[in-house]
Design a protein around this motif. Sequence first.
Motif, PDB file in Angstrom:
ATOM      1  N   ASP A 257      34.127  27.417  42.648  1.00  0.00           N
ATOM      2  CA  ASP A 257      33.921  26.458  43.301  1.00  0.00           C
ATOM      3  C   ASP A 257      33.099  25.248  43.090  1.00  0.00           C
ATOM      4  OD1 ASP A 257      31.999  28.749  45.596  1.00  0.00           O
ATOM      5  OD2 ASP A 257      31.662  29.535  43.312  1.00  0.00           O
ATOM      6  N   ALA A 258      33.577  24.695  41.349  1.00  0.00           N
ATOM      7  CA  ALA A 258      33.678  23.796  40.954  1.00  0.00           C
ATOM      8  C   ALA A 258      34.843  23.817  40.319  1.00  0.00           C
ATOM      9  CB  ALA A 258      32.775  23.321  40.737  1.00  0.00           C
ATOM     10  N   THR A 259      35.396  22.778  40.127  1.00  0.00           N
ATOM     11  CA  THR A 259      36.479  22.896  38.921  1.00  0.00           C
ATOM     12  C   THR A 259      36.714  21.368  37.876  1.00  0.00           C
ATOM     13  OG1 THR A 259      37.958  23.981  41.081  1.00  0.00           O
ATOM     14  CG2 THR A 259      39.136  23.121  38.577  1.00  0.00           C
ATOM     15  N   LEU A 260      36.738  22.105  36.402  1.00  0.00           N
ATOM     16  CA  LEU A 260      36.814  21.043  35.622  1.00  0.00           C
ATOM     17  C   LEU A 260      37.531  21.007  35.307  1.00  0.00           C
ATOM     18  CD1 LEU A 260      35.898  19.470  33.645  1.00  0.00           C
ATOM     19  CD2 LEU A 260      34.726  20.984  32.013  1.00  0.00           C
ATOM     20  N   ILE A 261      38.929  19.567  34.590  1.00  0.00           N
ATOM     21  CA  ILE A 261      40.114  19.171  34.542  1.00  0.00           C
ATOM     22  C   ILE A 261      40.319  18.698  32.910  1.00  0.00           C
ATOM     23  CG2 ILE A 261      42.591  18.488  34.841  1.00  0.00           C
ATOM     24  CD1 ILE A 261      41.770  18.146  37.767  1.00  0.00           C
ATOM     25  N   THR A 262      39.990  19.409  32.263  1.00  0.00           N
ATOM     26  CA  THR A 262      40.170  19.002  31.000  1.00  0.00           C
ATOM     27  C   THR A 262      41.086  18.362  30.313  1.00  0.00           C
ATOM     28  OG1 THR A 262      40.418  20.458  29.296  1.00  0.00           O
ATOM     29  CG2 THR A 262      37.994  20.157  30.319  1.00  0.00           C
ATOM     30  N   ALA A 263      42.612  18.208  30.689  1.00  0.00           N
ATOM     31  CA  ALA A 263      43.225  17.373  30.166  1.00  0.00           C
ATOM     32  C   ALA A 263      44.356  16.572  31.127  1.00  0.00           C
ATOM     33  CB  ALA A 263      44.640  18.359  29.528  1.00  0.00           C
ATOM     34  N   PRO A 264      43.407  15.686  31.636  1.00  0.00           N
ATOM     35  CA  PRO A 264      43.587  14.721  33.024  1.00  0.00           C
ATOM     36  C   PRO A 264      45.415  14.706  33.242  1.00  0.00           C
ATOM     37  CG  PRO A 264      43.205  13.125  31.134  1.00  0.00           C
ATOM     38  CD  PRO A 264      42.898  14.522  30.728  1.00  0.00           C
TER      39      PRO A 264
ATOM     40  N   LYS B 128      24.348  19.755  37.743  1.00  0.00           N
ATOM     41  CA  LYS B 128      24.792  19.153  39.295  1.00  0.00           C
ATOM     42  C   LYS B 128      24.668  19.886  40.541  1.00  0.00           C
ATOM     43  CE  LYS B 128      26.893  15.558  41.018  1.00  0.00           C
ATOM     44  NZ  LYS B 128      28.651  14.343  41.159  1.00  0.00           N
ATOM     45  N   GLU B 129      24.926  20.938  40.147  1.00  0.00           N
ATOM     46  CA  GLU B 129      25.927  22.181  41.312  1.00  0.00           C
ATOM     47  C   GLU B 129      24.716  23.106  41.376  1.00  0.00           C
ATOM     48  OE1 GLU B 129      28.475  21.560  43.353  1.00  0.00           O
ATOM     49  OE2 GLU B 129      29.736  20.635  41.992  1.00  0.00           O
ATOM     50  N   LYS B 130      23.825  23.463  40.517  1.00  0.00           N
ATOM     51  CA  LYS B 130      23.105  24.563  40.318  1.00  0.00           C
ATOM     52  C   LYS B 130      21.515  22.777  41.044  1.00  0.00           C
ATOM     53  CE  LYS B 130      20.396  27.377  38.367  1.00  0.00           C
ATOM     54  NZ  LYS B 130      20.793  28.848  38.409  1.00  0.00           N
ATOM     55  N   SER B 131      21.477  22.277  41.479  1.00  0.00           N
ATOM     56  CA  SER B 131      20.699  21.674  42.310  1.00  0.00           C
ATOM     57  C   SER B 131      21.268  21.501  43.122  1.00  0.00           C
ATOM     58  CB  SER B 131      20.571  20.243  42.199  1.00  0.00           C
ATOM     59  OG  SER B 131      21.636  19.512  42.199  1.00  0.00           O
ATOM     60  N   LYS B 132      21.908  21.690  44.527  1.00  0.00           N
ATOM     61  CA  LYS B 132      22.752  22.407  45.379  1.00  0.00           C
ATOM     62  C   LYS B 132      21.945  23.642  46.401  1.00  0.00           C
ATOM     63  CE  LYS B 132      26.367  19.057  44.789  1.00  0.00           C
ATOM     64  NZ  LYS B 132      27.367  18.476  44.060  1.00  0.00           N
TER      65      LYS B 132
END
Length: 333
Positions: free
Chosen positions: A262-269, A199-203
Amino acid sequence: MEVELTLFSEKVSEEPETSTKPLLKGYLSSRLATTARLANHIFELVSIYGMSKTLNRRPAIFVEDSKYQKLIDGIQKIFPGLLEKFTILKEKVPTDADQFLLGDICCKFDNPDKLNNRTARHLHLTGHFYQSWRYFDEFQSEILGFVKQLNIDFLLLPKSSNDVFVTCIHVRRTDFVDGEHHSSNVTFTQKALHFIENKEKSKTPNRKMLTVIMGDDPSFEEKMFPNTIRAGKGTPVLNTTKVFVSENTAQNDLIYSRHNCDATLITAPSSTFGWWLGYLSKGQSVYYQDIRSTNDVNYKKGHMDPDDYFPPRWTSINLDGTSGKIVVVGKTS
């Protein structure tokens, strides 16, 4: 480093008499969860700051014992600008303070507007944590400016630039592997990173995509992806290296996020540390596992309202059990 203490002999308002701004009503303070973790302390102080602006009061901290001072010293390493906004006093809460229970459930918003008619000089809250973006989000640009500026050795972690896109992943295991909380899962994390990068690479198609994992279990984290290194001193970085496991302090990870994620992923909500990695991040492109699809105790027992906890601009995602693909989950409101 200890923060200099001030006294209550000062005038409540620092505005000149000709100022068009209304005079401050007094001070706003709160009981603090001094034995909690760092990210909980950040939530409390940032929320108190946000509420103080809403209520036209000055935020204050009463340093009642050594645990309060330790809390302040921890925040100072990340948010020196935030503490400059507080009046910090080495004394007990005044006996004539107006004490009010606000926010008795950690992760549900309790509107402080109900306190606007309180006129006491000292307004002291007796709730805890105040874990909702609604307490302070209108002041986000100011809050981001409070974060310590770059003058830190981040070891071998990559720097975000026009040529490099950094996705930061937060992992929480240790105390979350208890059957109560939702801990980080390898399959979800791998597929979520693939989803985010596409998704981010498309930007920004011409930037190299690199990943930094921050968490509490480096031995687990370094096995999640191929071409991963632990970014300690002396570790060789190869041309094939794509994933870096941070070995920085928690404070430095938060500062790193502000300047590089630049992007962040939270895997333990329900992890508050993951939450702050996202909120402070450079790119403000935050993804998190939908907590409503988990058995996390905070949500199941009604301690958390996801709409109060997660900012609406963040992207809630989940692993679809039928297709095996990551899907975006709609909001409840």
